[in-house]
Each structure stands twice: as structure tokens, then as C-alpha cells.
Design a protein around this motif. Sequence first.
Motif, PDB file in Angstrom:
ATOM      1  N   GLY A 181      45.491  36.574  34.841  1.00 59.76           N
ATOM      2  CA  GLY A 181      45.338  36.640  36.295  1.00 59.76           C
ATOM      3  C   GLY A 181      44.069  37.352  36.724  1.00 59.76           C
ATOM      4  O   GLY A 181      43.320  36.842  37.576  1.00 59.76           O
ATOM      5  N   ILE A 182      43.805  38.534  36.137  1.00 61.99           N
ATOM      6  CA  ILE A 182      42.592  39.251  36.558  1.00 61.99           C
ATOM      7  C   ILE A 182      41.342  38.472  36.144  1.00 61.99           C
ATOM      8  O   ILE A 182      40.344  38.474  36.868  1.00 61.99           O
ATOM      9  N   ALA A 183      41.403  37.793  35.005  1.00 68.90           N
ATOM     10  CA  ALA A 183      40.248  36.996  34.589  1.00 68.90           C
ATOM     11  C   ALA A 183      39.981  35.881  35.594  1.00 68.90           C
ATOM     12  O   ALA A 183      38.837  35.667  36.015  1.00 68.90           O
ATOM     13  N   ALA A 185      40.892  35.745  38.740  1.00 65.56           N
ATOM     14  CA  ALA A 185      40.462  36.324  40.025  1.00 65.56           C
ATOM     15  C   ALA A 185      38.987  36.722  39.983  1.00 65.56           C
ATOM     16  O   ALA A 185      38.234  36.473  40.938  1.00 65.56           O
ATOM     17  N   MET A 186      38.566  37.340  38.880  1.00 61.15           N
ATOM     18  CA  MET A 186      37.189  37.825  38.800  1.00 61.15           C
ATOM     19  C   MET A 186      36.191  36.709  38.539  1.00 61.15           C
ATOM     20  O   MET A 186      35.047  36.770  39.012  1.00 61.15           O
ATOM     21  N   ILE A 187      36.589  35.677  37.791  1.00 57.46           N
ATOM     22  CA  ILE A 187      35.698  34.532  37.605  1.00 57.46           C
ATOM     23  C   ILE A 187      35.449  33.858  38.962  1.00 57.46           C
ATOM     24  O   ILE A 187      34.304  33.545  39.311  1.00 57.46           O
ATOM     25  N   ALA A 189      35.654  35.240  41.883  1.00 58.55           N
ATOM     26  CA  ALA A 189      34.842  36.144  42.714  1.00 58.55           C
ATOM     27  C   ALA A 189      33.377  36.112  42.270  1.00 58.55           C
ATOM     28  O   ALA A 189      32.465  36.160  43.103  1.00 58.55           O
ATOM     29  N   TYR A 249      51.637  44.002  40.487  1.00 57.32           N
ATOM     30  CA  TYR A 249      52.235  42.733  40.073  1.00 57.32           C
ATOM     31  C   TYR A 249      52.669  41.880  41.266  1.00 57.32           C
ATOM     32  O   TYR A 249      52.707  40.649  41.163  1.00 57.32           O
ATOM     33  N   ALA A 251      50.758  41.684  43.848  1.00 58.02           N
ATOM     34  CA  ALA A 251      49.465  41.051  44.152  1.00 58.02           C
ATOM     35  C   ALA A 251      49.179  39.921  43.161  1.00 58.02           C
ATOM     36  O   ALA A 251      48.661  38.867  43.546  1.00 58.02           O
ATOM     37  N   LEU A 252      49.528  40.122  41.884  1.00 56.29           N
ATOM     38  CA  LEU A 252      49.334  39.052  40.897  1.00 56.29           C
ATOM     39  C   LEU A 252      50.217  37.848  41.227  1.00 56.29           C
ATOM     40  O   LEU A 252      49.794  36.698  41.046  1.00 56.29           O
ATOM     41  N   ASP A 254      51.115  36.940  44.248  1.00 56.96           N
ATOM     42  CA  ASP A 254      50.438  36.279  45.374  1.00 56.96           C
ATOM     43  C   ASP A 254      49.220  35.496  44.878  1.00 56.96           C
ATOM     44  O   ASP A 254      48.946  34.391  45.352  1.00 56.96           O
ATOM     45  N   PHE A 255      48.498  36.089  43.921  1.00 59.34           N
ATOM     46  CA  PHE A 255      47.311  35.397  43.400  1.00 59.34           C
ATOM     47  C   PHE A 255      47.712  34.115  42.679  1.00 59.34           C
ATOM     48  O   PHE A 255      47.108  33.055  42.883  1.00 59.34           O
ATOM     49  N   THR A 258      48.315  31.314  44.987  1.00 61.09           N
ATOM     50  CA  THR A 258      47.114  30.596  45.455  1.00 61.09           C
ATOM     51  C   THR A 258      46.627  29.616  44.387  1.00 61.09           C
ATOM     52  O   THR A 258      46.169  28.514  44.702  1.00 61.09           O
TER      53      THR A 258
END
Lengths: 281, 281
Positions: A181-183, A185-187, A189, A249, A251-252, A254-255, A258
Motif C-alpha cells: 500500500g505505501i509503495a 501511494a508513494m509511486i 505521488a 490501517y 487510511a490504508l 481507504d487507499f 481508491t
Amino acid sequence: MFREIAIIAPGAMGSAVARRLLEHGIRVTTLLEGRSVESRRRADDAGMIGVEPTRLVEADIIFSIVPPAQALPLAETIAPLLRQSHRKPIFVDCNAVSVETVTRVAGVIEASGAPFADAGIIGGPPVPGGAGPTFYMSGTPALELDALNDVGLQTVVMEGPIGTASALKMSYAGITKGLTGIAAAMILAAVRGGAAASLHKELGLSQAQLLQRFGKSLPDMYPKAYRWVAEMREIAAFAGDDPASARLYQALADFYETIADDYEGPQANTQAIDDFLRLKD
Amino acid sequence: MFREIAIIAPGAMGSAVARRLLEHGIRVTTLLEGRSVESRRRADDAGMIGVEPTRLVEADIIFSIVPPAQALPLAETIAPLLRQSHRKPIFVDCNAVSVETVTRVAGVIEASGAPFADAGIIGGPPVPGGAGPTFYMSGTPALELDALNDVGLQTVVMEGPIGTASALKMSYAGITKGLTGIAAAMILAAVRGGAAASLHKELGLSQAQLLQRFGKSLPDMYPKAYRWVAEMREIAAFAGDDPASARLYQALADFYETIADDYEGPQANTQAIDDFLRLKD
């Protein structure tokens, strides 16, 4: 020794587990009423036998393998049948749910007089003739389930009460699916900020293992993102003793929502991630 | 060619960069007024020359290397001096700040007539005689900074305006420090749920690279957690076009705040993580 195991439902994991058990001489039953054409075909292909609910509880074990939100409703459907039945199969909740949720499921099942075990499945569905996931089990009835190792399911019986296996599943998934998830989101961004090519290059230089992992874990995630929404919410509940972890989590979840919406629709974000992963430095 | 570079402040990164530049014959100035005894000693050890603010702006370049929250206040302190000065050194913001923040910093500096470059530092402080971080630079004045490669600083000039280097820094740190945060959160949750030993064993079996990484990245994080709070908030702002991503990094900021508080105080959580990392399977 086990002769008959019921698996609800015949999803990707459930049907692959059924196939593995069938290869080891176990009869596998399931419920097909109200299931999709696809589920019925998967059950049929795997050799699962569709039965009436009253027949289902004649099995030695019932595996609940459903999306997180269905774990409790399924238990509430099965519990009255278990109460009326002379046979009391071990009900095993294999779902990606919080300790709180699995404790509620256990309460519903135990009230019917049937034994209950908590399980966490780590790894993907069994591959025919190949590797399979590990079933971590906890709770006293889990001790009897060690024999599943003899019928093709890699099973680890944990010390600890009901909830321990789910805690393992939640924390493991929290790390692996959290990283994905963070990967993502950051890619996305970095793409918006015009830094995608440099990020790809720098990751290749200083985080080569992570970049290689993303090449598989991100595309594998898109079609599962809708399921991970509920799983992330379970992890938020699991981690709830620390409010910041719970918010993380949520927020994850919700991400991933999307991502799931995008994958069902325009596929703009998944395309942007694919383009990133295909960059040549 | 550059002869004199000002570095504010003489922190761990700033003083190590100064030492590297000095090894390549560059004179390095800094501001010491109001700094801690520790900072003064670090500056002295590195061979940095403490000067008056009016003298500082005589340098060829000014590097701003401060905690994220100080990036804008520092620029506002230096801008009037630059305005009054005949020399207009390139002001390089090297801080872990959002595109929005660095754009505001750029506005403050450019109003003084000095050129401004955006930079993102990826990697730890230069090690004497060893490796160092990469300075990614963007914005038109960055083109002149390619010459920093000749004086010991690995510098990559990116295509793209001010904000591009910060976008790279934010997305890279969002992945690496985000991973460290979710790992810490989930290890602590597993400990609370009685699943620590099984989590350690399963990670060792199926996620060996991640487990090995955590053995270093988590203990390295504790003393830096207080700084990462502000950095996570900058990443939240950077990712703000996607509200779920913003909430994700706000939650990580809050989580790192709990780690920082614990590390300053009872060290119960850091001890629990250390105990986890020392488990033998």
C-alpha cells in the motif's frame, strides 16, 4: 483421521484447498445455494460436493474461508445447524479477521456445542502438485488439527488461545500488504510530482530488493484491492490498542478502496503504477 | 569552481557534509550563535568556521540542512541578508519537506535576488573515507551545482522545476520510513496479541529479506523517530492530492510520535521490538 471436510466457500483459496485435500483422499463438501456460476464451476472443477446445510454439518471439520465481512454472518448461519446436529465438527475460522471478530465468531459457534479453532492462512492458494500456504491454528481444539499435515495441508498448531492465530495473520498481512500500500501511494505521488523516473532509478540503486518485490506485488494487488479494504479495517481493529496504528490501517483501507475503484473503472492509477514499474533506468 | 560553501546547521548530516567538502579543499562556514555545545563541538571537529550572518552570505553556495519545521524560518532569517548583500550565493534547500513547503522557501529566497535550488538528500551522512548520500537537485540554478561532484558530493541534477527533488525525497522516504513504521506497529501489535514468536518465525521463512532489514532499520530508527514525525507530516502534505495517502502519513507521524515519546521515557515499546528482533526460531 479425517474423512470428510466441509469448506465454505469455493472461492480461489477454498477450492484450491479442497483440491489438495481430495488428492489426499478426503471427501470435501460445500454449500452452493445462492453461489455465482463461477463459484459453482470452481467447486465442480475441484471435485467438491454441493450439499444441503443439514448435511454439511456431518463433516469432521468445517473450514470457514470467506471475505472478512462474512466471517460472523456465516458462523451465525451454521451455528443453529450445529446445535441441532448430533455430530459436532470442529469449526475452523480461517479468515483474515481481528482478534475481536474471531472471538465473537468463537462465541457464536461454541454456544452450539461445537468445538472452535482459530486459523490464519499465510501464503497463496495451494498450487496443484506444488507449494501451498501454512495454516496457523490456535485454541484447544486446534491440537486435533495437527493431523491435517497428513492430508496435504501444512499446519502449525500454536500455543495460545483463540485469537493467537488471527493475531499472527493480522500482523503478517499488516506488514506485507501495508508495504504494498505505501509503495503504491508513494509511486503515485512521485508520478504526480514529476519524480517517477528518478525514484525508479534510486530505488534500483539503493533498494533493489524492494523494487524487485514491487514489480510483482503491486500488479498482483490490483484485482485483490477490494478484498484488502475489509482486511485493512480488520487490522485497524486488531491494532486498536494503539490509536495511531489503528488510524494507519484505516487510511490504508481507504487507499485500497481508491485503487479498487480505479481498477474497476478508468484504471488510471494502476496504469500509472504499471508504467512506473516498466521504466528502464 | 566553488571555494566557500556555507552549511546551516552543523547537525549530523551538515557536519559530515562539511567534512567531506573540507577534504576536497572547500572552506565551509556556518552559524554557531545560539547552537548547543554539541553542535559547536561537531562544527569544530569537522573544521567548519563559525561566522557572523553577514559574513555567511559571502559563500558561493548556502546549504540549508535543518529539521523540516525549520526550513522556512531559516530562509526567512537569511533572505534579508541576501537582499543586502552584493554576492548572491545559490541557496540550496536540502530538507525533507513537501513540494508546497519548498515552493514557499523558494519564494522567500528568490525575492532577495538570490538563485534557489531544490535538493533532496538520499542516504545517510558521508562516512570519512567511505560512501556518502546522493544530492538530487532541481530548478534552473541546479545546473551549476553539477560541479559539486568534483568536490566530493555525489550530485544528480534532475530535469524539472523546483519541487521535483523534494518530490523524489518525499516519495523515497515515504517508502523506506513508511515500511519501518508499519513494521514497528505490527510487531508491537503481534506482541500484544501473543503472536510474536510465530510472526518472527514466519517472516524468517517467507520474508527473510524484510526480517533482515528490520534487524537494522528498526533500532536505527528509535533515536531519529522524533525527527521523522515532522518528515511524515511533510509527506502527508506532499501526498495530499490523494486524501487517503495524506491520512496514511499523518497516522505514521502520530505513530512515530509514540515511539519517540517511549524512547525518551520508559522504552517499553523499543524494548519489546528489540526482544522480538532477538528471537531465535
